[in-house]
Design an enzyme around this catalytic site. Sequence first.
Site, PDB file in Angstrom:
ATOM      1  N   TYR A 101      68.998  18.322  24.298  1.00  0.00           N
ATOM      2  CA  TYR A 101      69.926  17.199  24.421  1.00  0.00           C
ATOM      3  C   TYR A 101      70.138  16.843  25.894  1.00  0.00           C
ATOM      4  O   TYR A 101      70.082  15.661  26.277  1.00  0.00           O
ATOM      5  CB  TYR A 101      71.274  17.525  23.772  1.00  0.00           C
ATOM      6  CG  TYR A 101      72.315  16.459  24.032  1.00  0.00           C
ATOM      7  CD1 TYR A 101      72.279  15.253  23.340  1.00  0.00           C
ATOM      8  CD2 TYR A 101      73.306  16.647  24.998  1.00  0.00           C
ATOM      9  CE1 TYR A 101      73.210  14.252  23.605  1.00  0.00           C
ATOM     10  CE2 TYR A 101      74.233  15.656  25.260  1.00  0.00           C
ATOM     11  CZ  TYR A 101      74.185  14.461  24.568  1.00  0.00           C
ATOM     12  OH  TYR A 101      75.103  13.476  24.847  1.00  0.00           O
ATOM     13  N   ARG A 109      83.566  14.461  20.074  1.00  0.00           N
ATOM     14  CA  ARG A 109      82.140  14.673  20.357  1.00  0.00           C
ATOM     15  C   ARG A 109      81.942  16.149  20.694  1.00  0.00           C
ATOM     16  O   ARG A 109      82.711  16.722  21.456  1.00  0.00           O
ATOM     17  CB  ARG A 109      81.698  13.793  21.526  1.00  0.00           C
ATOM     18  CG  ARG A 109      81.819  12.309  21.246  1.00  0.00           C
ATOM     19  CD  ARG A 109      81.332  11.485  22.416  1.00  0.00           C
ATOM     20  NE  ARG A 109      82.155  11.670  23.599  1.00  0.00           N
ATOM     21  CZ  ARG A 109      81.779  11.317  24.830  1.00  0.00           C
ATOM     22  NH1 ARG A 109      80.593  10.804  25.026  1.00  0.00           N
ATOM     23  NH2 ARG A 109      82.583  11.498  25.856  1.00  0.00           N
ATOM     24  N   PHE A 164      70.712  11.826  49.029  1.00  0.00           N
ATOM     25  CA  PHE A 164      70.968  11.170  47.747  1.00  0.00           C
ATOM     26  C   PHE A 164      70.913  12.193  46.607  1.00  0.00           C
ATOM     27  O   PHE A 164      71.744  12.159  45.696  1.00  0.00           O
ATOM     28  CB  PHE A 164      69.926  10.067  47.532  1.00  0.00           C
ATOM     29  CG  PHE A 164      69.992   9.419  46.184  1.00  0.00           C
ATOM     30  CD1 PHE A 164      70.934   8.442  45.911  1.00  0.00           C
ATOM     31  CD2 PHE A 164      69.109   9.802  45.185  1.00  0.00           C
ATOM     32  CE1 PHE A 164      70.991   7.841  44.660  1.00  0.00           C
ATOM     33  CE2 PHE A 164      69.169   9.210  43.938  1.00  0.00           C
ATOM     34  CZ  PHE A 164      70.114   8.223  43.672  1.00  0.00           C
TER      35      PHE A 164
END
Length: 407
Positions: free
Chosen positions: A166, A223, A283
């Site tokens: 997932y 969830r 980044f």
Amino acid sequence: MGLVGAVLGPEAAALVSLRVAAGRVRREVPAEEHWAFAYSMLQRVSRSFALVIQQLGPELRNAVCVFYLVLRALDTVEDDTSIPTEVKVPILLEFHHHIYNRDWHLSCGTKDYKVLMDKFHYVLTAFLELGSGYQEAIEEITQRMGAGMAKFTCKEVETVDDYDEYCHYVAGLVGIGLSRLFHAAGLENLAPESLSNSMGLFLQKVNITRDYLEDMNEMPKSRMFWPREIWSKYVHKLEDLKCQDNSEKAVKCLNEMVTNGLIHAEDCLRYMSAIKDIVALRFCAIPQVMALATYALCYNNMNVFRGVVKMRRGLTARIINETNSMSDVYIAFYEFSSLLEAKIDDNDPNAALTRERVNAIKEICKSSGLAKRRGYDLDTPPKRNPAMIIMLLLLLVAVLWGALYGK
């Protein structure tokens, strides 16, 4: 910033620096309506990401901005529990086709995410202006992610393997996609998918761990992303972890979740150490350092089951301000893993494994020869220097008095 840092400490100096940078970002929004929307929306859904992205060159910055917003829109569809499964699944599966149709939009989500979805045509207009290499990378990742999300819309996270799968779909693919965008821009060699995937999993797993209570309280239905294979060792139902009577079991379960996430840290360090472009490194590195700090903050922390657990804004600002090289990454990873290690209870059932994974992180940092002490702190508010504060106030009074007297 030296005087501010001396008086109020490094976190205050970092906050001032961050506010200045944030103001500059707001002033540099492009003039074109669709790009103005894209960058202003990016600031609304992720201020820290909006700051870091500004350091990239214009072409790559635009591609990464659109990539993030396209996947954020896809994630908004997945997150909206009010959309029936039979409606949601086809949308997720076809989303990668919709991004080529600038007139497509879907009303869903809440708050800023609803605005994103209602005005998604601006993002699609921006997408259609990107080079073909960027478009192809974004389309492929969107297709793979949508298929994975559709699969888990109809399936719960039962095993640790399910959990990894997932997280691969919703975050590992983001890491893989960013690697492809860096490669398309000519900045970096194409990184191995396994390392790119770990970059995403390290971030996603800490978010799932930290956001337990928010996900449990989601309306109209909760969830569930914590794998049953882990939480079933401690309680009969996942929601039982927030019960006061289960506090001890809940913390042990939480610590196992943190320990599971730490397995990806070594891959993250390998990925970042191979980055050649310093802007690309910043980044990538800033979110990873924040993630490890959050793992350390969550570990052994009952507040995960009671409310929101977040780093101090000053500490977040300091991480953004001080993560400028691979040496800085090693320093931060060493210190935050050490802070986590100090919280390990030898009576915890996973204490030995947690310590093993923390030590592996520290060993990589030490072997680099670049790690030095910086003095991060998770819990204690930064100390002020009373004498320096008084001196600063007297200086301000003197300046004001001089200005008044001069008139």
